[in-house]
Enzyme design. Structure first.
Site, PDB file in Angstrom:
ATOM      1  N   THR A 127     -79.424 -35.151   1.723  1.00 61.09           N
ATOM      2  CA  THR A 127     -79.687 -36.213   2.711  1.00 61.09           C
ATOM      3  C   THR A 127     -79.361 -35.665   4.097  1.00 61.09           C
ATOM      4  O   THR A 127     -78.361 -36.055   4.707  1.00 61.09           O
ATOM      5  CB  THR A 127     -78.849 -37.468   2.420  1.00 61.09           C
ATOM      6  OG1 THR A 127     -77.456 -37.102   2.309  1.00 61.09           O
ATOM      7  CG2 THR A 127     -79.285 -38.126   1.136  1.00 61.09           C
TER       8      THR A 127
ATOM      9  N   THR B   7     -79.526 -34.689   8.200  1.00 60.86           N
ATOM     10  CA  THR B   7     -79.721 -35.473   9.411  1.00 60.86           C
ATOM     11  C   THR B   7     -81.182 -35.362   9.845  1.00 60.86           C
ATOM     12  O   THR B   7     -81.778 -34.285   9.801  1.00 60.86           O
ATOM     13  CB  THR B   7     -78.801 -34.958  10.534  1.00 60.86           C
ATOM     14  OG1 THR B   7     -77.442 -35.041  10.080  1.00 60.86           O
ATOM     15  CG2 THR B   7     -78.951 -35.785  11.794  1.00 60.86           C
TER      16      THR B   7
ATOM     17  N   LEU C 209     -68.303 -42.351   3.970  1.00 55.65           N
ATOM     18  CA  LEU C 209     -68.480 -41.951   5.367  1.00 55.65           C
ATOM     19  C   LEU C 209     -67.149 -42.007   6.101  1.00 55.65           C
ATOM     20  O   LEU C 209     -66.830 -41.126   6.915  1.00 55.65           O
ATOM     21  CB  LEU C 209     -69.492 -42.871   6.056  1.00 55.65           C
ATOM     22  CG  LEU C 209     -70.927 -42.871   5.528  1.00 55.65           C
ATOM     23  CD1 LEU C 209     -71.781 -43.810   6.373  1.00 55.65           C
ATOM     24  CD2 LEU C 209     -71.514 -41.472   5.534  1.00 55.65           C
TER      25      LEU C 209
ATOM     26  N   CYS D 183     -70.998 -32.007   4.985  1.00 55.87           N
ATOM     27  CA  CYS D 183     -70.688 -33.440   5.037  1.00 55.87           C
ATOM     28  C   CYS D 183     -70.141 -33.945   6.368  1.00 55.87           C
ATOM     29  O   CYS D 183     -70.606 -34.969   6.865  1.00 55.87           O
ATOM     30  CB  CYS D 183     -69.686 -33.788   3.930  1.00 55.87           C
ATOM     31  SG  CYS D 183     -70.419 -33.778   2.287  1.00 55.87           S
TER      32      CYS D 183
ATOM     33  N   GLN E 190     -70.078 -33.290   9.728  1.00 51.14           N
ATOM     34  CA  GLN E 190     -70.924 -33.578  10.880  1.00 51.14           C
ATOM     35  C   GLN E 190     -72.020 -34.579  10.528  1.00 51.14           C
ATOM     36  O   GLN E 190     -72.257 -35.546  11.267  1.00 51.14           O
ATOM     37  CB  GLN E 190     -71.535 -32.293  11.430  1.00 51.14           C
ATOM     38  CG  GLN E 190     -72.467 -32.541  12.616  1.00 51.14           C
ATOM     39  CD  GLN E 190     -72.625 -31.325  13.507  1.00 51.14           C
ATOM     40  OE1 GLN E 190     -71.661 -30.648  13.839  1.00 51.14           O
ATOM     41  NE2 GLN E 190     -73.841 -31.035  13.915  1.00 51.14           N
ATOM     42  N   LYS E 191     -72.658 -34.375   9.395  1.00 47.77           N
ATOM     43  CA  LYS E 191     -73.755 -35.264   8.977  1.00 47.77           C
ATOM     44  C   LYS E 191     -73.268 -36.699   8.814  1.00 47.77           C
ATOM     45  O   LYS E 191     -73.920 -37.648   9.266  1.00 47.77           O
ATOM     46  CB  LYS E 191     -74.351 -34.746   7.667  1.00 47.77           C
ATOM     47  CG  LYS E 191     -75.408 -35.636   7.040  1.00 47.77           C
ATOM     48  CD  LYS E 191     -76.053 -34.962   5.852  1.00 47.77           C
ATOM     49  CE  LYS E 191     -75.119 -34.776   4.686  1.00 47.77           C
ATOM     50  NZ  LYS E 191     -74.850 -36.068   3.973  1.00 47.77           N
TER      51      LYS E 191
ATOM     52  N   PHE F 124     -68.431 -21.429   5.461  1.00 44.95           N
ATOM     53  CA  PHE F 124     -67.709 -22.347   6.335  1.00 44.95           C
ATOM     54  C   PHE F 124     -66.242 -22.485   5.963  1.00 44.95           C
ATOM     55  O   PHE F 124     -65.420 -22.917   6.775  1.00 44.95           O
ATOM     56  CB  PHE F 124     -68.399 -23.719   6.357  1.00 44.95           C
ATOM     57  CG  PHE F 124     -67.992 -24.678   5.268  1.00 44.95           C
ATOM     58  CD1 PHE F 124     -66.952 -25.566   5.472  1.00 44.95           C
ATOM     59  CD2 PHE F 124     -68.661 -24.699   4.059  1.00 44.95           C
ATOM     60  CE1 PHE F 124     -66.577 -26.468   4.484  1.00 44.95           C
ATOM     61  CE2 PHE F 124     -68.308 -25.598   3.072  1.00 44.95           C
ATOM     62  CZ  PHE F 124     -67.253 -26.479   3.277  1.00 44.95           C
TER      63      PHE F 124
ATOM     64  N   ARG G 100     -73.450 -24.014   5.240  1.00 46.76           N
ATOM     65  CA  ARG G 100     -74.010 -25.087   6.062  1.00 46.76           C
ATOM     66  C   ARG G 100     -73.057 -25.484   7.182  1.00 46.76           C
ATOM     67  O   ARG G 100     -71.895 -25.769   6.952  1.00 46.76           O
ATOM     68  CB  ARG G 100     -74.356 -26.292   5.180  1.00 46.76           C
ATOM     69  CG  ARG G 100     -75.577 -26.063   4.316  1.00 46.76           C
ATOM     70  CD  ARG G 100     -75.821 -27.203   3.355  1.00 46.76           C
ATOM     71  NE  ARG G 100     -74.810 -27.247   2.295  1.00 46.76           N
ATOM     72  CZ  ARG G 100     -74.816 -28.140   1.317  1.00 46.76           C
ATOM     73  NH1 ARG G 100     -75.770 -29.073   1.260  1.00 46.76           N
ATOM     74  NH2 ARG G 100     -73.889 -28.120   0.384  1.00 46.76           N
TER      75      ARG G 100
END
Length: 463
Positions: free
Chosen positions: A92, A94, A221, A276, A278-279, A338, A346
């Site tokens: 999913t 951005t 979130l 996760c 940042q998105k 990362f 990512r």
């Protein structure tokens, strides 16, 4: 009773999660499906060490369950048809276009999954959201299933993942909590208990939380936003520490001993990455703005602004320290993933630091224990800052740190791999151009020991 589970998506969430469910529930057939034939072939490789995701302990779990009750396939329709419960675990990202560009989650893959389930399903199904999704996505999935299906009854559950890459198997074996959200109707509650029963094969009941579906979606979130906020907070203070002569590690240790604050996620760094944080924060910002909550949106957006600033600041510090020019100079990158113990790149800080240095005509030599040249070039090309040929010419990917650092002007540590602490740093120093700099973006090396060797140490937030 659930006999067959299908998971659509064989990525960083679907693969490990289904492998553990299969291991812990040998009475349930678990089939992970994906349209990416290369990825499925890798999951089915005879040598489990060649599976597409590196995660400590994962290969052992796959080796135990694969072929017994864990299967990987590209036959999506067949797996959907046979399943009693379907997990949706697709990407999913951005949105990069249209309304909500740069903030909202792109749900096209979720919708495609829902439509495929609706087309194929001939019996009642429980559909479980495993991907990180905006609040009220479940209602959209339910609407698609109910209006384009075959008269089949569907129950939609939200079961967000709270895995930390590098410790995902540990997190799955002994989770802090398992969160399951569903409809408040009798049918919805029955579906919730069905999923609870699966996790209860190894997770204590008091660690399985049940909520309504909206609370479950928003909790995911919120968890990522809070964790990212702590990283940006300590990184903001690291810049102040550099200016004032304080040591951010000492500050973090002091405040971390406060029981109200705690010590986790207070390690300054070149910035957070991964799929996760940042998105999900951008998604939270978009949701807040869509409801007219501009002050709420601005608050959370600042977490992203600070993280981007930290990455750019790290690159600027390298340029400034190397006499305001890196043109023609070799900068060794130790680490590209990362974080340690994963091959996931990512949103890795390394990508953006390298991008800035390449724009200044530096040559970058990269070594990462689990990330190869193909992925590194893909990450840089995705930014579209320069041509693929220029990226190819500017980046050298090698298979060991000593080669990366040979005749380099400076070293930038971008991932906190444990092996970096074990190197013969005297040998590395002797083969570098002098003066030799270490920019420790993860603060994992001993400053005093490096300075004894002759390095000029540049750690984040410490002088």
């Amino acid at each position: 009773m659930i006999k067959n589970i299908c998971c659509i998506g064989a990525g960083y969430v679907g693969g490990p999660t289904m492998a553990v469910i299969a291991q812990k529930c040998p009475h349930i057939k678990v089939t992970v499906v994906d349209l990416n034939e290369k990825r499925i072939a890798a999951w089915n490789d005879k040598d489990v060490n060649n599976i597409p995701i590196y995660e400590p302990g994962l290969s052992n779990v796959v080796a135990e369950a694969r072929g017994r009750n864990l299967f990987f396939s590209t036959e999506v329709d067949k797996a959907i048809d046979e399943a009693d419960m379907i997990f949706i675990s697709v990407n999913t990202p951005t949105k990069t276009y249209g309304v909500g560009k740069g903030m909202a989650a792109d749900l096209k893959y979720i919708e495609l999954c829902a439509r495929q389930i609706a087309r194929v399903a001939k019996t009642d199904k429980i559909v479980v959201e495993k991907s990180t999704l905006p609040v009220r996505t479940a209602s959209a999935i339910k609407e698609i299933l109910e209006h384009t299906g075959n008269g089949v009854q569907f129950q939609i559950l939200s079961n967000p993942e709270f895995l930390a890459e590098g410790t995902a198997i540990e997190d799955l074996f002994a989770p802090d909590r398992v969160l399951i959200g569903g409809d408040t109707s009798a049918e919805g509650q029955k579906a919730i208990e069905t999923l609870v029963a699966i996790y209860a094969n190894w997770v204590p009941r008091d660690k399985i939380l049940t909520t309504n579906v909206w609370s479950s979606e928003l909790s995911k979130l919120t968890a990522n936003a809070f964790l990212a906020q702590r990283v940006s907070s300590i990184n903001a203070l690291s810049e102040l520490c550099e200016k004032t002569g304080a040591d951010v590690n000492e500050v973090a240790r002091a405040i971390g001993m406060d029981s109200r604050i705690g010590s986790k996620f207070l390690k300054s760094s070149v910035g957070f990455g991964g799929s996760c944080f940042q998105k999900d924060i951008l998604n939270l910002v978009y949701i807040a703005k869509s409801y007219g909550l501009n002050e709420v949106a601005d608050y959370w957006e600042q977490v992203i602004i600070m993280n981007d600033h930290q990455k750019r600041r790290f690159a600027k510090n390298i340029i400034k320290t190397l006499y305001n020019t890196v043109s023609g100079k070799k900068i060794a990158f130790l680490g590209w993933a990362f974080k340690k113990d994963t091959n996931d790149t990512r949103e890795s800080a390394a990508i953006y630091v390298a991008d800035d240095l390449l724009s200044e005509q530096a040559t970058v030599a990269v070594y990462d224990p689990k990330v190869g040249e193909e992925q590194i070039q893909f990450d840089l090309n995705y930014l579209e800052t320069r041509s693929e040929s220029d990226n190819k010419a500017g980046v050298q990917v090698v298979d060991n740190a000593y080669e990366a650092c040979k005749e380099a002007h400076a070293i930038a540590i971008l991932t906190e791999w444990d092996e970096f602490k074990t190197y013969d740093w005297q040998k590395i120093y002797d083969n570098m151009l002098k003066p030799a700099f270490v920019f420790d973006g993860r603060n994992i090396l001993d400053k005093k020991e490096l300075e004894k060797i002759g390095f000029i140490y540049q750690g984040i937030g410490a002088r």
